[in-house]
Design an enzyme around this catalytic site. Structure first.
Site, PDB file in Angstrom:
ATOM      1  N   TYR A  63       0.847  -1.195   0.000  1.00 27.98           N
ATOM      2  CA  TYR A  63       0.000   0.000   0.000  1.00 27.98           C
ATOM      3  C   TYR A  63       0.878   1.238   0.000  1.00 27.98           C
ATOM      4  O   TYR A  63       1.482   1.601   0.989  1.00 27.98           O
ATOM      5  CB  TYR A  63      -0.928   0.012   1.206  1.00 27.98           C
ATOM      6  CG  TYR A  63      -1.903  -1.138   1.277  1.00 27.98           C
ATOM      7  CD1 TYR A  63      -2.209  -1.894   0.148  1.00 27.98           C
ATOM      8  CD2 TYR A  63      -2.527  -1.482   2.476  1.00 27.98           C
ATOM      9  CE1 TYR A  63      -3.101  -2.957   0.212  1.00 27.98           C
ATOM     10  CE2 TYR A  63      -3.425  -2.530   2.548  1.00 27.98           C
ATOM     11  CZ  TYR A  63      -3.710  -3.271   1.417  1.00 27.98           C
ATOM     12  OH  TYR A  63      -4.589  -4.324   1.491  1.00 27.98           O
ATOM     13  N   PRO A 210     -16.152  -5.202   2.369  1.00 29.89           N
ATOM     14  CA  PRO A 210     -17.499  -5.677   2.712  1.00 29.89           C
ATOM     15  C   PRO A 210     -18.603  -4.756   2.217  1.00 29.89           C
ATOM     16  O   PRO A 210     -19.770  -5.135   2.208  1.00 29.89           O
ATOM     17  CB  PRO A 210     -17.466  -5.721   4.246  1.00 29.89           C
ATOM     18  CG  PRO A 210     -16.483  -4.660   4.623  1.00 29.89           C
ATOM     19  CD  PRO A 210     -15.415  -4.732   3.560  1.00 29.89           C
ATOM     20  N   ALA A 217     -22.075   1.785  -0.033  1.00 29.55           N
ATOM     21  CA  ALA A 217     -22.141   2.942   0.852  1.00 29.55           C
ATOM     22  C   ALA A 217     -22.610   4.190   0.105  1.00 29.55           C
ATOM     23  O   ALA A 217     -23.312   5.022   0.655  1.00 29.55           O
ATOM     24  CB  ALA A 217     -20.772   3.192   1.490  1.00 29.55           C
ATOM     25  N   GLY A 219     -23.320   4.102  -3.694  1.00 28.76           N
ATOM     26  CA  GLY A 219     -24.052   3.846  -4.923  1.00 28.76           C
ATOM     27  C   GLY A 219     -23.318   4.325  -6.157  1.00 28.76           C
ATOM     28  O   GLY A 219     -22.134   4.688  -6.108  1.00 28.76           O
TER      29      GLY A 219
END
Length: 333
Positions: A63, A210, A217, A219
């Protein structure tokens, strides 16, 4: 189990690791989801998460690369290290635009040493193989990880996106504490084989993305707001032709994170966010109670065949393509 600020605790796997029942995926603070969040803001968010009871922090050496581990290293000063469960990963290298997966012993050890230094810690609580090196028998990789446990450099071992057979072979060398895989209402391919295997062996399940990488969350409007360098713009499910279809799913589903929490006491989702208000909303999913009928309704709405687009453009990065050669094939020099 004890609770902190309303966030319950859970046993992850059967080896003794205890974590907050919801973790925090830290990747988006540094990379892939647009411009990195300013360091002071990121550290403020991390401290808020810890203070509210979200103590299971998930990062990786890739990351950034590396900058996310450095960020956590700074955030965990002044007593915060003792309050958290730290997970990081090894196994992915990017060089000259090409990605390489590595799992040979020398690399495993070097990667661990480098992560310890960047995180500025003496021990990593949970160390995952981020992706499986299909050139190296999993027993060889696990052998080195086992040595790192014995040396006190890591406490527990995890695998990410590993096949059921790889999990079994690895677990035979040293107990696996957790398997991380993508699991949400629109990614359920792990339910057929991976999840049952983990439960048979007493391995904890960590669900990344998730919230469908933010889709559930925000759309379809999420894509409009994404930076040009946000890697989600390249994912098949976020292409316009698939997004128009998948919008139907979002319009009908508003309880997706709670659905993941309801999958069992052995499941810990690790939604990522860069905003404190979103973090607070995610914590709120812990208190949502879904009835069996509500669970069934959600699952009916988001059936696998109702989702358009693969998880990744190249599915070789998933457990479906992670089997390794037999141990007998490994040649020592």
């Amino acid at each position: 189990m004890a609770e902190a600020s309303g966030v319950k605790r859970m046993k992850l796997g059967s080896q003794g690791l205890e974590v907050s029942a919801q973790g925090l995926g830290c990747m988006g603070l540094s990379t892939l989801y647009g411009a990195p969040k300013p360091e002071t803001d990121a550290i403020t968010l991390l401290h808020h998460a810890i203070d509210t009871g979200v103590t299971f922090l998930d990062t990786s050496d890739i990351y950034g690369p590396e900058t996310n581990e450095l960020l956590l290293g700074k955030a965990l000063k002044n007593g915060f290290r003792e309050k958290i469960e730290l997970a990081t990963k090894f196994g992915i290298i990017y060089g000259e635009g090409e990605r390489e997966i590595k799992g040979d012993p020398a690399y495993v050890r070097a990667a661990c040493e480098a992560s310890l230094k960047r995180l500025d810690v003496d021990c990593i609580d949970l160390y995952y193989q981020h992706r499986i090196d299909t050139r190296v028998p999993i027993e060889i990789t696990m052998g080195e990880l086992k040595k790192l446990v014995e040396e006190g450099k890591i406490k527990y071992i995890g695998l990410s996106e590993a096949s059921a057979s790889t999990i079994r072979r690895a677990h035979a060398v040293h107990p696996i504490t957790a398997v991380q895989l993508e699991w949400s209402l629109w990614t359920r391919d792990g339910e057929e084989d991976i999840i049952p295997t983990c439960r048979e062996l007493g391995i904890g399940i960590v669900a990344y993305s998730p919230l469908g990488r933010g889709f559930f969350a925000a759309g379809p409007k999420l894509v409009v707001k994404l930076d040009n360098d946000d890697f989600r713009k390249r994912l098949p499910r976020f292409k316009q032709e698939n997004l128009d279809h998948n919008k139907i799913l979002y319009d009908k589903v508003v309880q997706s994170l709670a659905w993941v929490h309801h999958q069992g006491d052995d499941v810990c989702p690790i939604p990522g966010t860069t905003k404190i208000e979103n973090l607070n909303q995610n914590i709120g999913a812990l208190s949502v109670k879904l009835t069996p009928d509500e669970m069934a309704e959600l699952e009916t709405i988001v059936q696998l065949e109702s989702v358009k687009g693969e998880r990744y453009a190249n599915m070789t990065a998933t457990f479906k393509n992670s089997d390794t050669p037999p141990l007998s094939s490994w040649k020592t020099t």
